[in-house]
Design a protein around this motif. Structure first.
Motif, short mmCIF file in Angstrom:
data_model
loop_
_atom_site.label_atom_id
_atom_site.label_comp_id
_atom_site.label_asym_id
_atom_site.label_seq_id
_atom_site.Cartn_x
_atom_site.Cartn_y
_atom_site.Cartn_z
N UNK A 32 35.01 90.61 35.75
CA UNK A 32 35.36 89.40 35.05
C UNK A 32 36.19 88.49 35.95
N UNK A 33 37.16 89.04 36.70
CA UNK A 33 38.00 88.22 37.56
C UNK A 33 37.25 87.73 38.79
N UNK A 34 36.10 88.32 39.07
CA UNK A 34 35.29 87.86 40.20
C UNK A 34 34.41 86.67 39.82
N UNK A 35 34.31 86.39 38.53
CA UNK A 35 33.51 85.26 38.05
C UNK A 35 34.32 83.97 38.21
N UNK A 36 33.85 83.02 39.02
CA UNK A 36 34.63 81.81 39.26
C UNK A 36 34.85 80.97 38.00
N UNK A 37 33.90 80.98 37.08
CA UNK A 37 34.07 80.20 35.84
C UNK A 37 35.22 80.79 35.02
N UNK A 38 35.33 82.11 34.98
CA UNK A 38 36.43 82.74 34.25
C UNK A 38 37.78 82.40 34.87
N UNK A 39 37.85 82.42 36.18
CA UNK A 39 39.11 82.11 36.87
C UNK A 39 39.51 80.66 36.61
N UNK A 40 38.56 79.74 36.72
CA UNK A 40 38.85 78.33 36.45
C UNK A 40 39.26 78.15 35.00
N UNK A 41 38.58 78.83 34.08
CA UNK A 41 38.92 78.76 32.66
C UNK A 41 40.34 79.25 32.41
N UNK A 42 40.72 80.33 33.04
CA UNK A 42 42.07 80.86 32.87
C UNK A 42 43.11 79.87 33.39
N UNK A 43 42.83 79.24 34.51
CA UNK A 43 43.77 78.25 35.07
C UNK A 43 43.90 77.05 34.14
N UNK A 44 42.77 76.58 33.62
CA UNK A 44 42.80 75.43 32.70
C UNK A 44 43.57 75.78 31.42
N UNK A 83 38.32 70.21 27.99
CA UNK A 83 37.76 70.82 29.20
C UNK A 83 37.70 72.34 29.04
N UNK A 84 38.75 72.92 28.49
CA UNK A 84 38.78 74.37 28.29
C UNK A 84 37.67 74.82 27.34
N UNK A 85 37.45 74.08 26.27
CA UNK A 85 36.39 74.44 25.32
C UNK A 85 35.03 74.35 25.99
N UNK A 86 34.81 73.30 26.77
CA UNK A 86 33.53 73.18 27.48
C UNK A 86 33.34 74.33 28.47
N UNK A 87 34.41 74.71 29.16
CA UNK A 87 34.31 75.83 30.09
C UNK A 87 34.05 77.15 29.37
N UNK A 88 34.62 77.31 28.19
CA UNK A 88 34.35 78.50 27.39
C UNK A 88 32.87 78.57 27.05
N UNK A 125 30.99 79.51 30.12
CA UNK A 125 31.20 80.94 30.38
C UNK A 125 30.31 81.79 29.49
N UNK A 126 30.23 81.44 28.21
CA UNK A 126 29.41 82.19 27.26
C UNK A 126 27.93 82.07 27.63
N UNK A 127 27.49 80.85 27.96
CA UNK A 127 26.08 80.66 28.32
C UNK A 127 25.75 81.38 29.62
N UNK A 128 26.69 81.40 30.58
CA UNK A 128 26.44 82.08 31.85
C UNK A 128 26.33 83.59 31.65
N UNK A 129 27.05 84.11 30.67
CA UNK A 129 27.00 85.54 30.37
C UNK A 129 25.82 85.92 29.49
#
Length: 67
Positions: free
Chosen positions: A1-13, A52-57, A60-64
């Motif tokens: 999970x931490x290797x996924x760049x979308x997850x890391x960006x989402x956590x930062x946002x 932005x966080x909601x869009x990234x969520x 993230x869901x679509x990518x998974x």
């Protein structure tokens, strides 16, 4: 999970949203007109960051694959 760049960006946002919210709440307590204006601007920025966080969520869901 931490290797996924979308997850890391989402956590930062999301951490950014929490930081903006905290700064806005602290400004409410000052009671000056300048603090009220700054607090209002921070809350507007928080709403943008949350969007932005909601869009990234959603990304993230679509990518998974929705699992």
């Amino acid at each position: 999970m931490f290797s996924d760049p979308v997850f890391v960006i989402l956590a930062i946002v999301m951490l950014g949203v929490v930081a903006i919210l905290g700064m806005g709440i602290m400004n409410f307590g000052k009671g000056t007109p300048d603090a009220a204006k700054r607090s209002n601007k921070l809350m507007q920025l928080r709403i943008v960051a949350q969007a932005v966080a909601v869009l990234l969520i959603l990304v993230f869901i679509m990518a998974r694959g929705g699992n």
